[in-house]
Design a protein around this motif. Sequence first.
Motif, PDB file in Angstrom:
ATOM      1  N   LYS A 159       2.254  -6.171   5.157  1.00 61.04           N
ATOM      2  CA  LYS A 159       0.976  -5.469   5.242  1.00 61.04           C
ATOM      3  C   LYS A 159       1.067  -4.269   6.182  1.00 61.04           C
ATOM      4  O   LYS A 159       0.556  -3.191   5.879  1.00 61.04           O
ATOM      5  CB  LYS A 159      -0.120  -6.425   5.708  1.00 61.04           C
ATOM      6  N   CYS A 172       3.026  -1.497   4.403  1.00 63.23           N
ATOM      7  CA  CYS A 172       2.181  -0.830   3.408  1.00 63.23           C
ATOM      8  C   CYS A 172       1.203   0.121   4.085  1.00 63.23           C
ATOM      9  O   CYS A 172       0.991   1.239   3.614  1.00 63.23           O
ATOM     10  CB  CYS A 172       1.420  -1.860   2.580  1.00 63.23           C
ATOM     11  N   ARG A 173       0.625  -0.318   5.190  1.00 61.59           N
ATOM     12  CA  ARG A 173      -0.337   0.522   5.899  1.00 61.59           C
ATOM     13  C   ARG A 173       0.330   1.797   6.408  1.00 61.59           C
ATOM     14  O   ARG A 173      -0.225   2.889   6.286  1.00 61.59           O
ATOM     15  CB  ARG A 173      -0.948  -0.241   7.069  1.00 61.59           C
ATOM     16  N   PHE A 176      -2.141  -2.612   0.222  1.00 62.81           N
ATOM     17  CA  PHE A 176      -1.415  -3.880   0.294  1.00 62.81           C
ATOM     18  C   PHE A 176      -1.719  -4.766  -0.917  1.00 62.81           C
ATOM     19  O   PHE A 176      -0.818  -5.304  -1.554  1.00 62.81           O
ATOM     20  CB  PHE A 176      -1.774  -4.605   1.592  1.00 62.81           C
ATOM     21  N   TRP A 177      -3.007  -4.919  -1.232  1.00 62.42           N
ATOM     22  CA  TRP A 177      -3.389  -5.796  -2.345  1.00 62.42           C
ATOM     23  C   TRP A 177      -2.913  -5.236  -3.679  1.00 62.42           C
ATOM     24  O   TRP A 177      -2.457  -5.977  -4.545  1.00 62.42           O
ATOM     25  CB  TRP A 177      -4.891  -6.030  -2.348  1.00 62.42           C
TER      26      TRP A 177
END
Length: 85
Positions: free
Chosen positions: A42, A45-46, A52-53
């Motif tokens: 996560k 991804c950030r 993320f989802w």
Amino acid sequence: MLTTWWLTYLARAGLSPAGIIDLARPHILLAGKCRDTFISLKKTCRKLGVSFWQYLIDRHGMGEQIIPPLQNIIAERATLFAPNY
């Protein structure tokens, strides 16, 4: 509950009862590793500006597969900042 003789045995062997109890419950250790993996994913991804989802949905084949693997995004951005490296 651990009996007194078992605690004495562990103390003489130089072992901690907490360590023995943790070994008897490997699912707890696995849950911690899984949580750490998802937290790391996560955060990555950030930093890359990826949802993320949406990334999880794409990786599991439920999405349109529009997000490339994170390693490709990282490699692409690395060449932008250090082209001769």
